[in-house]
Design an enzyme around this catalytic site. Sequence first.
Site, PDB file in Angstrom:
ATOM      1  N   ASN A 209       0.851  -1.181   0.000  1.00 35.94           N
ATOM      2  CA  ASN A 209       0.000   0.000   0.000  1.00 35.94           C
ATOM      3  C   ASN A 209       0.895   1.242   0.000  1.00 35.94           C
ATOM      4  O   ASN A 209       2.112   1.136   0.204  1.00 35.94           O
ATOM      5  CB  ASN A 209      -0.936  -0.020   1.217  1.00 35.94           C
ATOM      6  CG  ASN A 209      -0.178  -0.110   2.526  1.00 35.94           C
ATOM      7  OD1 ASN A 209       0.501   0.830   2.929  1.00 35.94           O
ATOM      8  ND2 ASN A 209      -0.295  -1.245   3.218  1.00 35.94           N
ATOM      9  N   ASP A 278      -4.126  -6.881   4.491  1.00 36.08           N
ATOM     10  CA  ASP A 278      -5.142  -7.860   4.906  1.00 36.08           C
ATOM     11  C   ASP A 278      -4.870  -9.249   4.343  1.00 36.08           C
ATOM     12  O   ASP A 278      -5.276 -10.260   4.929  1.00 36.08           O
ATOM     13  CB  ASP A 278      -6.527  -7.402   4.453  1.00 36.08           C
ATOM     14  CG  ASP A 278      -6.922  -6.085   5.108  1.00 36.08           C
ATOM     15  OD1 ASP A 278      -6.845  -5.995   6.339  1.00 36.08           O
ATOM     16  OD2 ASP A 278      -7.295  -5.145   4.370  1.00 36.08           O
ATOM     17  N   LYS A 288      12.807 -15.071  -8.622  1.00 40.68           N
ATOM     18  CA  LYS A 288      11.945 -14.208  -9.415  1.00 40.68           C
ATOM     19  C   LYS A 288      11.237 -15.008 -10.503  1.00 40.68           C
ATOM     20  O   LYS A 288      11.871 -15.741 -11.275  1.00 40.68           O
ATOM     21  CB  LYS A 288      12.758 -13.083 -10.047  1.00 40.68           C
ATOM     22  CG  LYS A 288      11.905 -12.145 -10.890  1.00 40.68           C
ATOM     23  CD  LYS A 288      12.739 -11.093 -11.605  1.00 40.68           C
ATOM     24  CE  LYS A 288      11.853 -10.243 -12.516  1.00 40.68           C
ATOM     25  NZ  LYS A 288      12.649  -9.244 -13.272  1.00 40.68           N
ATOM     26  N   PRO A 304      -2.391 -12.295   9.583  1.00 44.82           N
ATOM     27  CA  PRO A 304      -2.891 -12.289  10.966  1.00 44.82           C
ATOM     28  C   PRO A 304      -3.482 -10.929  11.349  1.00 44.82           C
ATOM     29  O   PRO A 304      -2.930  -9.876  11.004  1.00 44.82           O
ATOM     30  CB  PRO A 304      -1.643 -12.591  11.794  1.00 44.82           C
ATOM     31  CG  PRO A 304      -0.752 -13.355  10.873  1.00 44.82           C
ATOM     32  CD  PRO A 304      -1.000 -12.777   9.512  1.00 44.82           C
ATOM     33  N   ASP A 305      -4.615 -10.949  12.037  1.00 45.71           N
ATOM     34  CA  ASP A 305      -5.304  -9.734  12.478  1.00 45.71           C
ATOM     35  C   ASP A 305      -4.690  -9.287  13.804  1.00 45.71           C
ATOM     36  O   ASP A 305      -5.009  -9.817  14.867  1.00 45.71           O
ATOM     37  CB  ASP A 305      -6.798 -10.018  12.646  1.00 45.71           C
ATOM     38  CG  ASP A 305      -7.606  -8.750  12.859  1.00 45.71           C
ATOM     39  OD1 ASP A 305      -7.085  -7.803  13.490  1.00 45.71           O
ATOM     40  OD2 ASP A 305      -8.770  -8.695  12.410  1.00 45.71           O
ATOM     41  N   ILE A 306      -3.817  -8.295  13.738  1.00 47.71           N
ATOM     42  CA  ILE A 306      -3.063  -7.876  14.933  1.00 47.71           C
ATOM     43  C   ILE A 306      -3.980  -7.232  15.961  1.00 47.71           C
ATOM     44  O   ILE A 306      -3.909  -7.536  17.156  1.00 47.71           O
ATOM     45  CB  ILE A 306      -1.924  -6.921  14.541  1.00 47.71           C
ATOM     46  CG1 ILE A 306      -0.985  -7.590  13.535  1.00 47.71           C
ATOM     47  CG2 ILE A 306      -1.146  -6.490  15.793  1.00 47.71           C
ATOM     48  CD1 ILE A 306       0.113  -6.686  13.013  1.00 47.71           C
ATOM     49  N   PHE A 323      -6.339   2.610  14.070  1.00 51.02           N
ATOM     50  CA  PHE A 323      -6.430   3.650  13.050  1.00 51.02           C
ATOM     51  C   PHE A 323      -7.171   3.081  11.853  1.00 51.02           C
ATOM     52  O   PHE A 323      -7.031   1.898  11.533  1.00 51.02           O
ATOM     53  CB  PHE A 323      -5.037   4.147  12.642  1.00 51.02           C
ATOM     54  CG  PHE A 323      -4.396   5.030  13.670  1.00 51.02           C
ATOM     55  CD1 PHE A 323      -4.290   6.391  13.469  1.00 51.02           C
ATOM     56  CD2 PHE A 323      -3.912   4.504  14.858  1.00 51.02           C
ATOM     57  CE1 PHE A 323      -3.708   7.211  14.418  1.00 51.02           C
ATOM     58  CE2 PHE A 323      -3.340   5.303  15.826  1.00 51.02           C
ATOM     59  CZ  PHE A 323      -3.232   6.663  15.605  1.00 51.02           C
ATOM     60  N   LYS A 337     -15.319  -0.856  13.066  1.00 52.46           N
ATOM     61  CA  LYS A 337     -14.033  -1.446  13.413  1.00 52.46           C
ATOM     62  C   LYS A 337     -13.791  -1.348  14.918  1.00 52.46           C
ATOM     63  O   LYS A 337     -13.273  -2.288  15.541  1.00 52.46           O
ATOM     64  CB  LYS A 337     -12.913  -0.742  12.639  1.00 52.46           C
ATOM     65  CG  LYS A 337     -11.532  -1.359  12.821  1.00 52.46           C
ATOM     66  CD  LYS A 337     -10.521  -0.679  11.905  1.00 52.46           C
ATOM     67  CE  LYS A 337      -9.137  -1.296  12.039  1.00 52.46           C
ATOM     68  NZ  LYS A 337      -8.151  -0.660  11.131  1.00 52.46           N
ATOM     69  N   LYS A 341     -13.397  -4.934  16.766  1.00 46.60           N
ATOM     70  CA  LYS A 341     -12.076  -5.271  17.301  1.00 46.60           C
ATOM     71  C   LYS A 341     -11.985  -5.056  18.806  1.00 46.60           C
ATOM     72  O   LYS A 341     -10.935  -5.293  19.401  1.00 46.60           O
ATOM     73  CB  LYS A 341     -10.998  -4.431  16.607  1.00 46.60           C
ATOM     74  CG  LYS A 341     -11.024  -4.443  15.095  1.00 46.60           C
ATOM     75  CD  LYS A 341     -10.627  -5.776  14.517  1.00 46.60           C
ATOM     76  CE  LYS A 341     -10.528  -5.675  12.993  1.00 46.60           C
ATOM     77  NZ  LYS A 341     -10.228  -6.981  12.378  1.00 46.60           N
TER      78      LYS A 341
END
Length: 409
Positions: A209, A278, A288, A304-306, A323, A337, A341
């Site tokens: 990103n 995600d 390569k 993994p969802d921290i 955030f 969220k 969470k």
Amino acid sequence: MGRILVGIGGGISAYKVCELVSRWVQAGHQVRVVLTPMAERFITPLTVSTLSRHPAYTDGDFWQATGRPLHIELGEWAEVILVAPLTADLLAKIAHGQADDLLTNTLLASTAPVLVAPAMNATMWQQLSVQSNYKMLLQWPRFHSVGTRSGLLACDAVGPGRMAEPEEIYPWVESLLITGGQRDLCQYKILVTAGGTREYLDPVRFLGNPATGAMGLALAQAANHRGAQVTLIHAPVSQRIPPLEAVVPVTSGQAMYNAVMAAFPAQDWCLMAAAVGDVQPGTYHPHKLRKRDLPDCLPLAPVPDILQALSNIKQPHQLLVGFAAQTGEIEPPAWEKLIAKKLDAIVANPVDQAQAGFGSSTNWGIWLDRQGQRLEFSLVPKLTLAHQILTATRSFYSSASSGTSAAGG
């Protein structure tokens, strides 16, 4: 805008201060400069007066009777004082309350917070007398230090004693203008994540990103400037990493998960500002891939969802702030969220608007917390926003601790 008094000591690194003076004036601050007699051997009053758009002050001005004493006027005028370079001689004078020139008299005649930037030969810096004076200086609440850096010195020696670079000093002074020099977070251990994770398909291709890490780094800097013990865990970033208690570089979401889970139990607050991916490619190829071998359909696997993992192990004394970088309506998904969470609070910010989000020097956002409080932060430099977020976090933490548990649930 603030009023910054710059006291320049007699060292070769005095030239670096000129860049700071110029930047502050361009940013709209009022800047006044005092040169010690030894500083005049390295840079001229004409140089700094041109850059500051105001006459520079020297000891020649100090000893002239022109109404109110100059050191009193300057001491009362300043909101923040920078002393750079802080030489061994100047350090000794300040530490022992001596006042035999304009700068040292002004320091005694002021209550403004003072940031010092030491600079000297490595052997001089390591002398017991110098270190004793330095420790004495930092015991006083007014005085803050950006510290020294190691490297090649002007005398060709290599070691500690280099003055910090302007890009490190600049945000320190900005923080002092915002906080007035308060160390209101000195009792907290704060974990901050920053940067954008990368999930590699092969050694040269990855899913990622546009996050530059600027917001997370600003949070880490601001917390450090306010006295907190900061642990920074960062994915790739585009800016200099500030000197902190602990810095852990990672690349992937899994690596950040591992590092955060290891560090979290010792923390009071956790500010998850990193842009963690995600999903990741289902298979990693160690060599390569040739263009013709790239898959038409790329199988993906979850990262993994921290935040979810942290909320499951969070203790009553700990605070977890998430955030949410959003497009379009930023508030509804942030509320979702926050609830999903089990966060204490969340900061939502746009990434599809000018001067905000990824890669910008400014940002704005909305603070939402589990007590139902909503705060809107206007468009400001990211360091300023970082301080606003920290102030909101401290306020929420105090409120939650005095009522229900700060851990929530």
